[in-house]
Motif scaffolding. Sequence first.
Motif, PDB file in Angstrom:
ATOM      1  N   VAL A  54      17.734  -4.129  -0.073  1.00 49.22           N
ATOM      2  CA  VAL A  54      18.287  -4.405  -1.393  1.00 49.22           C
ATOM      3  C   VAL A  54      18.717  -3.101  -2.059  1.00 49.22           C
ATOM      4  CG1 VAL A  54      16.907  -6.485  -1.680  1.00 49.22           C
ATOM      5  CG2 VAL A  54      15.994  -4.281  -2.460  1.00 49.22           C
ATOM      6  N   PRO A  55      19.648  -3.173  -2.996  1.00 44.76           N
ATOM      7  CA  PRO A  55      20.103  -1.949  -3.672  1.00 44.76           C
ATOM      8  C   PRO A  55      19.053  -1.431  -4.654  1.00 44.76           C
ATOM      9  CG  PRO A  55      21.177  -3.872  -4.612  1.00 44.76           C
ATOM     10  CD  PRO A  55      20.397  -4.363  -3.425  1.00 44.76           C
ATOM     11  N   VAL A  56      18.893  -0.107  -4.667  1.00 45.18           N
ATOM     12  CA  VAL A  56      17.938   0.555  -5.552  1.00 45.18           C
ATOM     13  C   VAL A  56      18.694   1.606  -6.364  1.00 45.18           C
ATOM     14  CG1 VAL A  56      15.864   1.981  -5.691  1.00 45.18           C
ATOM     15  CG2 VAL A  56      16.038   0.178  -3.947  1.00 45.18           C
ATOM     16  N   THR A  57      18.509   1.593  -7.645  1.00 50.21           N
ATOM     17  CA  THR A  57      19.084   2.603  -8.526  1.00 50.21           C
ATOM     18  C   THR A  57      17.986   3.588  -8.913  1.00 50.21           C
ATOM     19  OG1 THR A  57      20.708   1.059  -9.411  1.00 50.21           O
ATOM     20  CG2 THR A  57      20.258   3.024 -10.709  1.00 50.21           C
ATOM     21  N   ILE A  58      18.261   4.886  -8.741  1.00 48.44           N
ATOM     22  CA  ILE A  58      17.284   5.927  -9.058  1.00 48.44           C
ATOM     23  C   ILE A  58      17.814   6.743 -10.233  1.00 48.44           C
ATOM     24  CG2 ILE A  58      16.007   7.921  -8.200  1.00 48.44           C
ATOM     25  CD1 ILE A  58      16.263   6.747  -5.408  1.00 48.44           C
ATOM     26  N   SER A  59      17.005   6.814 -11.270  1.00 44.49           N
ATOM     27  CA  SER A  59      17.366   7.553 -12.484  1.00 44.49           C
ATOM     28  C   SER A  59      16.255   8.546 -12.803  1.00 44.49           C
ATOM     29  CB  SER A  59      17.556   6.600 -13.663  1.00 44.49           C
ATOM     30  OG  SER A  59      18.539   5.631 -13.383  1.00 44.49           O
ATOM     31  N   VAL A  60      16.612   9.533 -13.622  1.00 44.09           N
ATOM     32  CA  VAL A  60      15.614  10.501 -14.078  1.00 44.09           C
ATOM     33  C   VAL A  60      15.740  10.664 -15.586  1.00 44.09           C
ATOM     34  CG1 VAL A  60      15.536  11.764 -11.895  1.00 44.09           C
ATOM     35  CG2 VAL A  60      17.137  12.485 -13.689  1.00 44.09           C
ATOM     36  N   ILE A  61      14.612  11.021 -16.171  1.00 45.98           N
ATOM     37  CA  ILE A  61      14.598  11.525 -17.545  1.00 45.98           C
ATOM     38  C   ILE A  61      14.249  13.003 -17.427  1.00 45.98           C
ATOM     39  CG2 ILE A  61      13.607  11.312 -19.846  1.00 45.98           C
ATOM     40  CD1 ILE A  61      12.771   8.478 -19.123  1.00 45.98           C
ATOM     41  N   ASP A  62      15.200  13.872 -17.756  1.00 49.47           N
ATOM     42  CA  ASP A  62      14.968  15.293 -17.534  1.00 49.47           C
ATOM     43  C   ASP A  62      14.210  15.913 -18.699  1.00 49.47           C
ATOM     44  OD1 ASP A  62      16.823  15.834 -19.571  1.00 49.47           O
ATOM     45  OD2 ASP A  62      18.480  16.096 -18.165  1.00 49.47           O
ATOM     46  N   SER A  63      14.022  17.226 -18.624  1.00 51.47           N
ATOM     47  CA  SER A  63      13.224  17.928 -19.630  1.00 51.47           C
ATOM     48  C   SER A  63      13.890  17.938 -20.996  1.00 51.47           C
ATOM     49  CB  SER A  63      12.940  19.358 -19.165  1.00 51.47           C
ATOM     50  OG  SER A  63      14.162  20.043 -18.881  1.00 51.47           O
ATOM     51  N   ASN A  64      15.161  17.617 -21.061  1.00 52.92           N
ATOM     52  CA  ASN A  64      15.864  17.503 -22.339  1.00 52.92           C
ATOM     53  C   ASN A  64      15.902  16.073 -22.854  1.00 52.92           C
ATOM     54  OD1 ASN A  64      16.451  20.260 -22.415  1.00 52.92           O
ATOM     55  ND2 ASN A  64      18.300  19.972 -21.150  1.00 52.92           N
ATOM     56  N   ASN A  65      15.116  15.170 -22.182  1.00 54.23           N
ATOM     57  CA  ASN A  65      15.064  13.739 -22.530  1.00 54.23           C
ATOM     58  C   ASN A  65      16.391  13.025 -22.315  1.00 54.23           C
ATOM     59  OD1 ASN A  65      12.346  13.348 -23.189  1.00 54.23           O
ATOM     60  ND2 ASN A  65      12.656  14.232 -25.227  1.00 54.23           N
ATOM     61  N   ASN A  66      17.209  13.551 -21.464  1.00 58.72           N
ATOM     62  CA  ASN A  66      18.432  12.865 -21.068  1.00 58.72           C
ATOM     63  C   ASN A  66      18.128  11.915 -19.917  1.00 58.72           C
ATOM     64  OD1 ASN A  66      20.172  14.268 -22.895  1.00 58.72           O
ATOM     65  ND2 ASN A  66      20.054  16.050 -21.535  1.00 58.72           N
ATOM     66  N   VAL A  67      18.623  10.674 -20.033  1.00 57.98           N
ATOM     67  CA  VAL A  67      18.449   9.693 -18.959  1.00 57.98           C
ATOM     68  C   VAL A  67      19.705   9.709 -18.099  1.00 57.98           C
ATOM     69  CG1 VAL A  67      18.043   7.282 -18.381  1.00 57.98           C
ATOM     70  CG2 VAL A  67      16.991   8.273 -20.426  1.00 57.98           C
ATOM     71  N   ARG A  68      19.529   9.941 -16.809  1.00 55.50           N
ATOM     72  CA  ARG A  68      20.675  10.038 -15.907  1.00 55.50           C
ATOM     73  C   ARG A  68      20.421   9.242 -14.641  1.00 55.50           C
ATOM     74  NH1 ARG A  68      21.476  16.093 -14.626  1.00 55.50           N
ATOM     75  NH2 ARG A  68      19.268  16.381 -15.149  1.00 55.50           N
ATOM     76  N   THR A  69      21.441   8.564 -14.176  1.00 58.22           N
ATOM     77  CA  THR A  69      21.379   7.945 -12.849  1.00 58.22           C
ATOM     78  C   THR A  69      21.785   8.993 -11.827  1.00 58.22           C
ATOM     79  OG1 THR A  69      21.867   5.735 -13.682  1.00 58.22           O
ATOM     80  CG2 THR A  69      22.297   6.144 -11.349  1.00 58.22           C
ATOM     81  N   ILE A  70      20.902   9.231 -10.861  1.00 60.72           N
ATOM     82  CA  ILE A  70      21.177  10.295  -9.891  1.00 60.72           C
ATOM     83  C   ILE A  70      21.567   9.751  -8.524  1.00 60.72           C
ATOM     84  CG2 ILE A  70      19.666  11.913 -11.089  1.00 60.72           C
ATOM     85  CD1 ILE A  70      17.573  11.369  -8.910  1.00 60.72           C
ATOM     86  N   GLY A  71      21.469   8.445  -8.349  1.00 62.23           N
ATOM     87  CA  GLY A  71      21.888   7.915  -7.060  1.00 62.23           C
ATOM     88  C   GLY A  71      21.578   6.446  -6.895  1.00 62.23           C
ATOM     89  N   GLN A  72      22.298   5.809  -6.002  1.00 59.96           N
ATOM     90  CA  GLN A  72      22.047   4.424  -5.619  1.00 59.96           C
ATOM     91  C   GLN A  72      21.923   4.368  -4.109  1.00 59.96           C
ATOM     92  OE1 GLN A  72      25.266   2.208  -7.475  1.00 59.96           O
ATOM     93  NE2 GLN A  72      23.939   1.711  -9.214  1.00 59.96           N
ATOM     94  N   VAL A  73      20.842   3.755  -3.639  1.00 56.39           N
ATOM     95  CA  VAL A  73      20.585   3.671  -2.210  1.00 56.39           C
ATOM     96  C   VAL A  73      20.244   2.231  -1.867  1.00 56.39           C
ATOM     97  CG1 VAL A  73      19.809   6.063  -2.028  1.00 56.39           C
ATOM     98  CG2 VAL A  73      18.149   4.268  -2.560  1.00 56.39           C
ATOM     99  N   THR A  74      20.180   1.928  -0.596  1.00 59.16           N
ATOM    100  CA  THR A  74      19.804   0.603  -0.112  1.00 59.16           C
ATOM    101  C   THR A  74      18.573   0.739   0.766  1.00 59.16           C
ATOM    102  OG1 THR A  74      22.095  -0.163  -0.176  1.00 59.16           O
ATOM    103  CG2 THR A  74      20.561  -1.415   1.189  1.00 59.16           C
ATOM    104  N   SER A  75      17.583  -0.083   0.490  1.00 57.48           N
ATOM    105  CA  SER A  75      16.376  -0.046   1.306  1.00 57.48           C
ATOM    106  C   SER A  75      16.674  -0.599   2.697  1.00 57.48           C
ATOM    107  CB  SER A  75      15.261  -0.853   0.651  1.00 57.48           C
ATOM    108  OG  SER A  75      15.649  -2.206   0.499  1.00 57.48           O
ATOM    109  N   ASP A  76      15.805  -0.284   3.658  1.00 58.77           N
ATOM    110  CA  ASP A  76      16.010  -0.767   5.022  1.00 58.77           C
ATOM    111  C   ASP A  76      15.102  -1.957   5.293  1.00 58.77           C
ATOM    112  OD1 ASP A  76      13.456   0.261   5.469  1.00 58.77           O
ATOM    113  OD2 ASP A  76      14.175   2.087   6.436  1.00 58.77           O
ATOM    114  N   THR A  77      15.081  -2.426   6.522  1.00 60.06           N
ATOM    115  CA  THR A  77      14.318  -3.630   6.860  1.00 60.06           C
ATOM    116  C   THR A  77      12.825  -3.368   6.992  1.00 60.06           C
ATOM    117  OG1 THR A  77      14.853  -3.269   9.191  1.00 60.06           O
ATOM    118  CG2 THR A  77      16.256  -4.793   7.956  1.00 60.06           C
ATOM    119  N   SER A  78      12.407  -2.134   6.755  1.00 58.29           N
ATOM    120  CA  SER A  78      10.972  -1.870   6.604  1.00 58.29           C
ATOM    121  C   SER A  78      10.603  -1.795   5.133  1.00 58.29           C
ATOM    122  CB  SER A  78      10.588  -0.557   7.297  1.00 58.29           C
ATOM    123  OG  SER A  78      11.190   0.553   6.642  1.00 58.29           O
TER     124      SER A  78
END
Length: 854
Positions: free
Chosen positions: A744-768
């Motif tokens: 399934v698709p996974v969206t990975i985001s971060v909240i950095d030290s400046n409290n900015n919320v950013r999406t840093i990547g989208q990946v797909t999980s595997d069958t494990s």
Amino acid sequence: MQILKGKKSTTAIALFLVLTFAVSLTALPLANAHTPPWEITTYAYINVAPNPVGKGQQVLIVFWLDLVIQNANISNNIRFRNYQLTITKPDNTTETTTIDFVTDSTSSAYIPFTPDQAGIYRLNFTFPGQVYDYGGPYQGDYYTASTALTTLTVQEEPITKLPTTPLPTEYWTRPINAQNLLWGIVSSNWLGGAANSASTDIWQKDGSAPRSAHIMWTKPYEFGGLVGGTRLPDATYYQGFSYETRFSNPIIISGVLYYLKPLNHAGSGGGYTAVDLRTGEEIWSSDTLGSLTSAAPSKAQLYEVENPDQHGVVPPILWQVVGATWNAYDAFSGKYLFNLTGVPAGTEAYTPKGEILRYILSYNTTSRSGRLLQWNNTAAILNSADVFNLPGWRPVGTTINAQGTPAVHGTAYDFNVTVTADLTGSAAPTIVGVIPGDLILGRSSNVQLTSLPNPNTNPWTLWALNLNASRGPIGSLLWRQDYAAPPGNITRMLAWQPIDTVYRTFTMTDFETGQRLGYSLDTGELLWGPVGPTDIGFQYYSSREGFPAMGNLYVTGYGGIVYCYSMKNGTLLWTYGNGGPGNSTSSGDETPWGRYPTHAAAVADGILYTMSGEHSPNTPLYKGYRARAINATTGQEIWTLLDWSASGLGTSVAPVAIADGYMVFLNAYDGQLYCVGKGPSAMTVTAPDVSIELGRSLVIRGTVTDESPGSKIKGTAAISDESMTAWMEYMFMQQPRPANATGVPVTISVIDSNNNVRTIGQVTSDTSGKFSLQWTPDIPGNYTVIATFAGSNSYWPSSAETFFAVDPAPQATPTPTPPPQSAADLYFVPAVIGIIIAIVVVGAVIILMQRKRP
């Protein structure tokens, strides 16, 4: 002044009225006749709420006396009269309402009101006084006049109301909190009987339904599948075909599935079980119900009671029908409650309130008159109860005569009227179908559903009787039509489930050709048809199949093609199973049918569910039979799953139950129950435990798993909707593992030290179930990582968090610059060193020469 609609206010006021009633019952002593008449002092009261309120927002005004007029009760008309409410608005205009007869026996009245001005409203309730004129010992007594005043403050701004709980966005279970009123949109029940069953109505009009082949759980139902060994090569277990169908009349109430268990070759006799719909875990089981000596419940009831001291849906009942006796069992525990005896035979229907009705028509063709009765099982129960001489729902432990007048409060029949219309024809008048409160469709010819050719009489007769009192007398004739027999000795018969309430049409079928016709419920006139192909092949054996839902007619059968016609005009809207747009061919190379037999099982949430099956199949069962979910509007395939069902047995369809977004069915390929629907998911996410230097990359890892609570695959990988069919068949049906399945698709985001919320990547999980992302942070400091799976048709969403830190990059240390050398350093020091070296060398030579001297 506006009339209040809805249940909230009436329910709230009911509690108030009950309290008033309890206080007032002892207001006056019992008395014999007396002279002179008594003068009885009354005190008036009035209340308005909410107060204050915003302009345009509704309030409820309640006004009452401290006394209940003597001998008043629900079953008589002894009441106070002529209450008067005067409302003076801020602009000094008045609005007066007089209540000639106070219907509530507790002396209370209430009026909804919507203010249209800001300011102070003055409310005046006046009781003008009343002489008791109902006879008996209080005749002539006088209840004195009384008045009550209050005010209502109305502001320009609306007052804030409690927020509405939104629809669920995460995996949810039963019970549903009573405050979550919107959740009625996604929740539902499957009651069997005339409400939902394979023999009556398979259109689930409430709630959601599965849009993916995701399996929540399986549960062994009996021995199934391949027997094994070489002594009986290719043999599979007998699954009850043709006439011992399993899993008959499944029921779902409030997230609990109820079903009958088989016993050896028989489809019944093994007992009765209640399991959790979402997990398959057993809640209770009975060896008595559904045994060889005791029938299983065939329907359930959710009845909303509304009387002065009871409000809401009474605890659900499972009904066991034994001839004219209905035995009630508690759905929560499976324990016996009470019974109804003398239940009349008739055409059954459910009302939106949950009443179970039966319509009985008796007609004398000689006198051309008869009687029409509407029996109501709730009337039998309510009118038989006698608590404080009040009707109510308190039947536990009783035996109730449901025929005629059961007790002091009334009859079990809502009406019993004379039918004077001419209903004569070539056969006895018979009810075909009913829309409660609207009409009865009937026939006076042998045009019922048949499995053999039966050419029509000429003419053949249909009619409709009125059930809507606002339209005319109950039982009066709405229309009668005498139709000419079709040419060519065609058998024109009523379709299975013929009535469509959307376009008010009923359907008929020509047995020999399978073509369909639509007629008006309001006039009986032909609206469209015959429609449909006449070169039907094996569809000949399915001419009785087809049912209306969503304003469409869905025709299925042994021909392997699903046809969808408009019930409005007979237009062919789409087909499925012949390789058309958005669907696959249902070709069955290993079967003699050409295409896999495809039979309708249910319609729910805009989806047509079909099953494959046949009458008395050979062993081994043919490969490739499937359950299918098809968009009921477009005909596009949504999902499929390997399944052999108990469908195709005449008019019978596969017994399924759909509620709360889940569908349960029996799979004859392995003898197991399957529950399909949207399950919970779970996520994990990790990042390095130690800080990294700015400029270096890190790897974020995690998992997305299937957390279906009753499943053997709990904790395994969450899989994409596109791969779900093959993956479920691998996980549950021992089919090969799909090589190209995806997670399934996974969206990975971060909240950095400046409290900015950013999406840093989208990946797909595997069958494990695993996923990872390599990323290089761009500023130092503390980071929060948020991994999110937004959900799908197979899973509810999930998310997880973790943390990591990034250190600043170290500063580079500069190489020191040497100081400039002096002239002495450049010339004198080296010269001195050279002289010293020369002296040492000369000295060494002299010593060496002296040693060599003789």
